[in-house]
Design a protein around this motif. Sequence first.
Motif, PDB file in Angstrom:
ATOM      1  N   VAL A 133       1.007  -1.210  -0.005  1.00 10.41           N
ATOM      2  CA  VAL A 133       0.042  -0.114  -0.092  1.00 10.41           C
ATOM      3  C   VAL A 133       0.915   1.197  -0.041  1.00 10.41           C
ATOM      4  O   VAL A 133       0.671   2.104  -0.663  1.00 10.41           O
ATOM      5  N   ILE A 134       1.871   1.277   0.912  1.00 15.24           N
ATOM      6  CA  ILE A 134       2.690   2.453   1.197  1.00 15.24           C
ATOM      7  C   ILE A 134       3.494   2.763  -0.246  1.00 15.24           C
ATOM      8  O   ILE A 134       3.621   3.891  -0.759  1.00 15.24           O
ATOM      9  N   ARG A 135       3.993   1.518  -0.825  1.00 17.11           N
ATOM     10  CA  ARG A 135       4.643   1.841  -2.174  1.00 17.11           C
ATOM     11  C   ARG A 135       3.855   2.167  -3.272  1.00 17.11           C
ATOM     12  O   ARG A 135       4.388   3.084  -4.137  1.00 17.11           O
ATOM     13  N   LEU A 136       2.705   1.635  -3.287  1.00 15.61           N
ATOM     14  CA  LEU A 136       1.776   2.273  -4.424  1.00 15.61           C
ATOM     15  C   LEU A 136       1.457   3.572  -4.280  1.00 15.61           C
ATOM     16  O   LEU A 136       1.649   4.552  -5.344  1.00 15.61           O
ATOM     17  N   LEU A 137       1.185   4.111  -2.948  1.00 18.01           N
ATOM     18  CA  LEU A 137       0.740   5.556  -2.765  1.00 18.01           C
ATOM     19  C   LEU A 137       1.887   6.466  -3.086  1.00 18.01           C
ATOM     20  O   LEU A 137       1.838   7.674  -3.601  1.00 18.01           O
ATOM     21  N   HIS A 138       3.143   6.021  -2.760  1.00 21.48           N
ATOM     22  CA  HIS A 138       4.259   7.012  -3.111  1.00 21.48           C
ATOM     23  C   HIS A 138       4.674   6.950  -4.499  1.00 21.48           C
ATOM     24  O   HIS A 138       5.675   7.725  -4.602  1.00 21.48           O
ATOM     25  N   SER A 139       4.353   6.126  -5.221  1.00 22.15           N
ATOM     26  CA  SER A 139       4.671   6.218  -6.495  1.00 22.15           C
ATOM     27  C   SER A 139       3.731   6.131  -7.783  1.00 22.15           C
ATOM     28  O   SER A 139       4.293   6.419  -8.987  1.00 22.15           O
ATOM     29  N   HIS A 140       2.507   6.277  -7.590  1.00 15.24           N
ATOM     30  CA  HIS A 140       1.490   6.411  -8.544  1.00 15.24           C
ATOM     31  C   HIS A 140       0.586   7.542  -8.344  1.00 15.24           C
ATOM     32  O   HIS A 140       0.325   7.944  -7.056  1.00 15.24           O
ATOM     33  N   GLU A 141       0.128   8.258  -9.261  1.00 13.15           N
ATOM     34  CA  GLU A 141      -0.926   9.283  -9.209  1.00 13.15           C
ATOM     35  C   GLU A 141      -1.995   8.820  -8.353  1.00 13.15           C
ATOM     36  O   GLU A 141      -2.580   9.674  -7.435  1.00 13.15           O
ATOM     37  N   ARG A 142      -2.584   7.816  -8.825  1.00 18.70           N
ATOM     38  CA  ARG A 142      -3.687   6.998  -8.274  1.00 18.70           C
ATOM     39  C   ARG A 142      -3.562   5.571  -7.948  1.00 18.70           C
ATOM     40  O   ARG A 142      -2.968   4.937  -8.724  1.00 18.70           O
ATOM     41  N   SER A 143      -3.961   5.117  -6.587  1.00 18.25           N
ATOM     42  CA  SER A 143      -3.646   3.627  -6.649  1.00 18.25           C
ATOM     43  C   SER A 143      -4.863   2.900  -6.198  1.00 18.25           C
ATOM     44  O   SER A 143      -5.866   3.359  -5.397  1.00 18.25           O
ATOM     45  N   ASN A 144      -4.901   1.624  -6.616  1.00 14.38           N
ATOM     46  CA  ASN A 144      -5.928   0.697  -6.362  1.00 14.38           C
ATOM     47  C   ASN A 144      -5.337  -0.615  -5.721  1.00 14.38           C
ATOM     48  O   ASN A 144      -4.229  -1.001  -6.257  1.00 14.38           O
TER      49      ASN A 144
END
Length: 306
Positions: A133-144
């Motif tokens: 979750v943390i990696r997604l949020l820190h690297s993508h404009e929007r995360s699912n």
Amino acid sequence: MRFSIWLGTQQSWEDLLGSAEHAERSGWGGIWVMDHFMPSEEPITAPRLEAWTTIAGVAACVDRVRVGVLVTGNTYRHPAVLAKMAATVDHISEGRLVLGLGAGWQLNEHESYGLEFPSVSERLARLEEACQVIRLLHSHERSNFEGSFYKLVDAPCEPKPVQRPLPLLLGGSGEKVTLGIVARYADEWNCWGLPELIAHKSEVLERHCLEIGRDPATIRRSAQALILMSEDDEQLRRWRSESSPMPRVIGRPAEIAETMERYRAIGLDEFVVSDHTMGRDTNERRDNMDRFLDEVVFVFQHPSGA
């Protein structure tokens, strides 16, 4: 090898900040705080500062050293909220934060605050999802994300951290599961232990890395043990005769410097010194912080005495 100080949150904000500023002025390489809301044993009414608001304040007041929480209990905060908090503190620190994270372990905190305390296996599964979750949020404009425990739906995280990526440190030593999670997600790894134990755990971590095709050298290693330093023979004898559940480095400054060299020889990148055993009051702790730098770190860095 870097030397960092781990400041106990059982002291007042004024004392903790003063020690953090003193640590920066005197040459320590990092400042860490613990993530606990209360002591693990009586008296449980002893005051404790909250870790993330504390480290945000420290980050705003010191401007050179790395800062972080060693380590954040994953069960205390939703990882999406933690990702936002960490990104914000990374901006406050101008890119000096390390996001320390662990599975969580202190039962009485969970009971007192009504926090769920799942089994060890579930806490580790939650930790792995939290890393994702943390990696997604820190690297993508929007995360699912659709996991067993956490869910994101078109979730933003702005501003992104200053550091890309923001260093993720995972704490733990479990050989079957925890070190596998470290191998998959961590930029840094932290573990309590003396050099022999850290060397063994490092070998296990390296095997996990090789199994997934990751270069083990891409993970920085840090460790801590309680420092008990004295020139008094009787005091050293008493310390050595005591039993302790925690790893301890006991001796004169030159002996402790020799142990630090053993840590460096096994590839440790950072040794973290807890102020818990550095003195009974603020002045004594700061004096012993200075003494550690002058009589241990200097000898460690200049073995010939030059």
